[in-house]
Design an enzyme around this catalytic site. Structure first.
Site, short mmCIF file in Angstrom:
data_model
loop_
_atom_site.label_atom_id
_atom_site.label_comp_id
_atom_site.label_asym_id
_atom_site.label_seq_id
_atom_site.Cartn_x
_atom_site.Cartn_y
_atom_site.Cartn_z
N GLY A 45 5.41 -13.84 3.12
CA GLY A 45 4.22 -14.28 2.65
C GLY A 45 3.64 -14.41 1.18
N GLU A 99 0.78 -8.83 -2.94
CA GLU A 99 0.75 -9.11 -1.39
C GLU A 99 -0.25 -10.44 -1.36
OE1 GLU A 99 2.12 -8.64 1.28
OE2 GLU A 99 2.56 -6.92 1.85
N ASP A 103 -3.62 -5.89 5.60
CA ASP A 103 -4.21 -5.97 7.06
C ASP A 103 -4.64 -4.57 7.43
OD1 ASP A 103 -5.19 -6.34 9.73
OD2 ASP A 103 -3.55 -7.82 10.00
N ASP A 159 1.61 -16.97 7.74
CA ASP A 159 2.23 -17.94 9.00
C ASP A 159 1.45 -17.64 10.04
OD1 ASP A 159 3.55 -15.20 8.75
OD2 ASP A 159 4.66 -16.20 10.43
N ARG A 165 2.92 -21.81 6.59
CA ARG A 165 2.80 -21.09 5.28
C ARG A 165 2.52 -22.14 4.18
NH1 ARG A 165 5.02 -15.93 5.75
NH2 ARG A 165 6.53 -15.56 7.49
C1 PRP Z 1 2.23 -9.56 6.35
C2 PRP Z 1 2.02 -9.61 5.07
C3 PRP Z 1 1.73 -8.20 4.51
C4 PRP Z 1 1.61 -7.36 5.79
C5 PRP Z 1 0.20 -6.66 5.76
O1 PRP Z 1 3.54 -9.79 6.55
O2 PRP Z 1 2.56 -10.47 3.97
O3 PRP Z 1 3.17 -8.02 4.09
O4 PRP Z 1 1.62 -8.35 6.98
O5 PRP Z 1 0.06 -6.26 6.89
P1 PRP Z 1 -0.21 -4.77 7.02
O6 PRP Z 1 -1.27 -4.43 6.01
O7 PRP Z 1 -1.05 -4.60 8.57
O8 PRP Z 1 0.96 -3.94 7.00
P2 PRP Z 1 4.22 -10.10 7.69
O9 PRP Z 1 4.92 -8.65 8.18
O10 PRP Z 1 3.58 -10.69 8.76
O11 PRP Z 1 5.56 -10.93 7.36
P3 PRP Z 1 5.50 -12.35 6.45
O12 PRP Z 1 5.29 -11.88 4.97
O13 PRP Z 1 7.11 -12.54 6.36
O14 PRP Z 1 4.52 -13.19 6.92
#
Ligand code: PRP
Length: 178
Positions: A45, A99, A103, A159, A165
């Protein structure tokens, strides 16, 4: 608006994202003005945030990427798995984790613990987006782009099922999500 069959509502414009990233880059440039920090982007991301943020930097800096699993975070136990480690030696370096979104806070907490184990000189955190009510975060995030409501957002690196993205701004994704 309907894009590629998705129902998208604009949330944060291109201009707003860019001016906020420039503010953050200016602050970091000032903070580390006599140093060479290393930015570590969290794949996938953060790749667009990294590209834009670094181009606003006015001091010398380096970069690397790390990748962790995404699916495990939905489990109640909340384990995160390392998929690709950094290549750089961060011992005694000023490290800035980047980041796209925080979330639940699980991913960033995992990364903090892991990277602290490599003895950096300092460790700080940047995120473009953060959601409220994060329960699993017991340390501060140094630079936050925008706080957003607890909704599903896409674009600018974020995404839905690996798609969307590439959109240049942040959208709320409406409708029934899988
Ligand atoms: C998303 C984002 C963070 C994570 C945050 O990545 O890029 O790394 O989730 O979520 P959290 O605070 O609940 O841990 P994802 O795992 O969806 O993968 P991506 O970056 O490949 O989209």
């Amino acid at each position: 608006m309907n894009t590629y069959g998705f129902n998208l509502t604009p949330m944060i414009s291109k201009d707003k994202i860019q001016s906020r990233l420039k503010e953050i880059a200016d602050a970091i440039s000032e903070e580390y003005k006599d140093e060479v920090p290393i930015f570590i982007g969290v794949l996938n991301g953060s790749f667009i945030v990294m590209a834009d943020l670094l181009r606003y930097m006015t001091i010398d800096c380096e970069m690397d990427f790390i990748k962790v699993s995404s699916y495990a975070k939905t489990e109640s136990t909340g384990t995160v798995r390392l998929l690709k480690d950094i290549s750089a030696d961060i011992t005694n370096r000023h490290v800035i984790i980047v980041e796209d979104i925080i979330d639940s806070g699980l991913t960033i907490s995992f990364l903090k613990e892991r990277l602290e184990g490599a003895s950096p000189k300092s460790l700080s955190f940047v995120t473009l987006l953060i959601k409220p009510d994060i329960t699993s975060l017991d340390f501060p995030i140094d630079h936050i782009g925008f706080e957003i409501p607890p909704e599903f957002v896409v674009g600018y690196g974020l995404d839905y099922d690996q798609k969307l993205r590439h959109l240049p701004e942040i959208y709320r994704l409406e409708g029934n999500l899988k």
